[in-house]
Design a protein around this motif. Sequence first.
Motif, PDB file in Angstrom:
ATOM      1  N   UNK A 150     -33.918  89.564   0.038  1.00 31.08           N
ATOM      2  CA  UNK A 150     -34.772  90.654  -0.429  1.00 31.08           C
ATOM      3  C   UNK A 150     -34.707  90.957  -1.907  1.00 31.08           C
ATOM      4  N   UNK A 151     -33.903  90.198  -2.673  1.00 36.32           N
ATOM      5  CA  UNK A 151     -33.830  90.392  -4.125  1.00 36.32           C
ATOM      6  C   UNK A 151     -35.042  89.765  -4.800  1.00 36.32           C
ATOM      7  N   UNK A 152     -35.216  90.083  -6.069  1.00 41.62           N
ATOM      8  CA  UNK A 152     -36.309  89.544  -6.882  1.00 41.62           C
ATOM      9  C   UNK A 152     -35.723  89.031  -8.187  1.00 41.62           C
ATOM     10  N   UNK A 153     -36.179  87.849  -8.623  1.00 44.50           N
ATOM     11  CA  UNK A 153     -35.779  87.327  -9.928  1.00 44.50           C
ATOM     12  C   UNK A 153     -36.494  88.108 -11.032  1.00 44.50           C
ATOM     13  N   UNK A 154     -35.809  88.282 -12.142  1.00 41.24           N
ATOM     14  CA  UNK A 154     -36.410  88.868 -13.338  1.00 41.24           C
ATOM     15  C   UNK A 154     -36.447  87.756 -14.373  1.00 41.24           C
ATOM     16  N   UNK A 155     -37.625  87.193 -14.593  1.00 45.30           N
ATOM     17  CA  UNK A 155     -37.724  86.064 -15.514  1.00 45.30           C
ATOM     18  C   UNK A 155     -37.070  84.824 -14.924  1.00 45.30           C
ATOM     19  N   UNK A 156     -36.819  83.866 -15.803  1.00 51.72           N
ATOM     20  CA  UNK A 156     -36.185  82.627 -15.385  1.00 51.72           C
ATOM     21  C   UNK A 156     -34.728  82.593 -15.786  1.00 51.72           C
ATOM     22  N   UNK A 157     -34.038  81.533 -15.397  1.00 46.82           N
ATOM     23  CA  UNK A 157     -32.629  81.422 -15.788  1.00 46.82           C
ATOM     24  C   UNK A 157     -32.498  81.272 -17.301  1.00 46.82           C
ATOM     25  N   UNK A 158     -31.415  81.811 -17.838  1.00 46.27           N
ATOM     26  CA  UNK A 158     -31.115  81.703 -19.264  1.00 46.27           C
ATOM     27  C   UNK A 158     -29.922  80.775 -19.399  1.00 46.27           C
ATOM     28  N   UNK A 159     -30.053  79.768 -20.249  1.00 46.60           N
ATOM     29  CA  UNK A 159     -28.966  78.818 -20.482  1.00 46.60           C
ATOM     30  C   UNK A 159     -28.614  78.801 -21.955  1.00 46.60           C
ATOM     31  N   UNK A 160     -27.306  78.733 -22.241  1.00 47.37           N
ATOM     32  CA  UNK A 160     -26.829  78.597 -23.608  1.00 47.37           C
ATOM     33  C   UNK A 160     -25.541  77.785 -23.557  1.00 47.37           C
ATOM     34  N   UNK A 161     -24.904  77.506 -24.703  1.00 47.93           N
ATOM     35  CA  UNK A 161     -23.684  76.688 -24.687  1.00 47.93           C
ATOM     36  C   UNK A 161     -22.544  77.268 -23.838  1.00 47.93           C
ATOM     37  N   UNK A 162     -22.567  78.571 -23.562  1.00 49.85           N
ATOM     38  CA  UNK A 162     -21.497  79.181 -22.770  1.00 49.85           C
ATOM     39  C   UNK A 162     -21.749  79.119 -21.273  1.00 49.85           C
ATOM     40  N   UNK A 163     -22.962  78.798 -20.844  1.00 52.67           N
ATOM     41  CA  UNK A 163     -23.258  78.733 -19.419  1.00 52.67           C
ATOM     42  C   UNK A 163     -24.680  79.159 -19.126  1.00 52.67           C
ATOM     43  N   UNK A 164     -24.853  79.813 -17.973  1.00 53.89           N
ATOM     44  CA  UNK A 164     -26.187  80.224 -17.550  1.00 53.89           C
ATOM     45  C   UNK A 164     -26.097  81.542 -16.800  1.00 53.89           C
ATOM     46  N   UNK A 165     -27.223  82.270 -16.769  1.00 49.89           N
ATOM     47  CA  UNK A 165     -27.299  83.458 -15.935  1.00 49.89           C
ATOM     48  C   UNK A 165     -28.738  83.681 -15.497  1.00 49.89           C
ATOM     49  N   UNK A 166     -28.865  84.405 -14.405  1.00 51.38           N
ATOM     50  CA  UNK A 166     -30.174  84.777 -13.867  1.00 51.38           C
ATOM     51  C   UNK A 166     -30.144  86.276 -13.580  1.00 51.38           C
ATOM     52  N   UNK A 167     -31.059  87.006 -14.201  1.00 50.56           N
ATOM     53  CA  UNK A 167     -31.178  88.435 -13.924  1.00 50.56           C
ATOM     54  C   UNK A 167     -31.946  88.601 -12.614  1.00 50.56           C
ATOM     55  N   UNK A 168     -31.470  89.548 -11.792  1.00 50.90           N
ATOM     56  CA  UNK A 168     -32.055  89.803 -10.478  1.00 50.90           C
ATOM     57  C   UNK A 168     -32.248  91.309 -10.308  1.00 50.90           C
ATOM     58  N   UNK A 169     -33.014  91.683  -9.286  1.00 56.00           N
ATOM     59  CA  UNK A 169     -33.127  93.078  -8.852  1.00 56.00           C
ATOM     60  C   UNK A 169     -32.909  93.119  -7.342  1.00 56.00           C
ATOM     61  N   UNK A 170     -32.116  94.094  -6.901  1.00 52.11           N
ATOM     62  CA  UNK A 170     -31.924  94.266  -5.465  1.00 52.11           C
ATOM     63  C   UNK A 170     -33.184  94.891  -4.862  1.00 52.11           C
ATOM     64  N   UNK A 171     -33.244  95.106  -3.549  1.00 49.83           N
ATOM     65  CA  UNK A 171     -34.474  95.623  -2.935  1.00 49.83           C
ATOM     66  C   UNK A 171     -34.950  96.983  -3.467  1.00 49.83           C
ATOM     67  N   UNK A 172     -34.089  97.749  -4.121  1.00 45.63           N
ATOM     68  CA  UNK A 172     -34.525  99.021  -4.712  1.00 45.63           C
ATOM     69  C   UNK A 172     -34.691  98.925  -6.224  1.00 45.63           C
ATOM     70  N   UNK A 173     -34.602  97.717  -6.783  1.00 46.16           N
ATOM     71  CA  UNK A 173     -34.852  97.523  -8.207  1.00 46.16           C
ATOM     72  C   UNK A 173     -33.637  97.594  -9.115  1.00 46.16           C
ATOM     73  N   UNK A 174     -32.434  97.731  -8.550  1.00 49.77           N
ATOM     74  CA  UNK A 174     -31.223  97.766  -9.376  1.00 49.77           C
ATOM     75  C   UNK A 174     -30.886  96.364  -9.877  1.00 49.77           C
ATOM     76  N   UNK A 175     -30.701  96.239 -11.197  1.00 48.81           N
ATOM     77  CA  UNK A 175     -30.446  94.933 -11.785  1.00 48.81           C
ATOM     78  C   UNK A 175     -29.020  94.459 -11.509  1.00 48.81           C
ATOM     79  N   UNK A 176     -28.883  93.147 -11.345  1.00 51.70           N
ATOM     80  CA  UNK A 176     -27.601  92.461 -11.297  1.00 51.70           C
ATOM     81  C   UNK A 176     -27.863  91.049 -11.783  1.00 51.70           C
ATOM     82  N   UNK A 177     -26.804  90.308 -12.098  1.00 49.97           N
ATOM     83  CA  UNK A 177     -26.959  88.942 -12.595  1.00 49.97           C
ATOM     84  C   UNK A 177     -26.058  87.983 -11.843  1.00 49.97           C
TER      85      UNK A 177
END
Length: 114
Positions: free
Chosen positions: A83-110
Amino acid sequence: MRATVSELVVDCADPAALVRFWAALLGGEPVDRDAGWSYVEPPGFVRLAFQRVPEGKAVKNRLHLDLAGGDVAAAADGAVALGAVRVGGPVRDPQGAFQVMRDPEGNEFCFVCG
């Protein structure tokens, strides 16, 4: 005196539904203390509690969880299935990667890797 964190509390509209999302994502059994308060105790993490509030979420969180998901894309796919939603696409840099997400009520997590 030194304080310790006993739980993190998230304001939300539907504690019973939101705790089930987070329990499925992080592990642990959802507990409904009453109609306005639910919690889960994920293995290796502090209790995550959800309390009903009358107002809706209006702006970006001031605090969010970064979750180690190993394969960021696979972790994001699993969260979307819950039930989560992606916010944009994955972000990659020399330190690694992350993906911003929103839970079903819109609270962000990565999901993070690196």
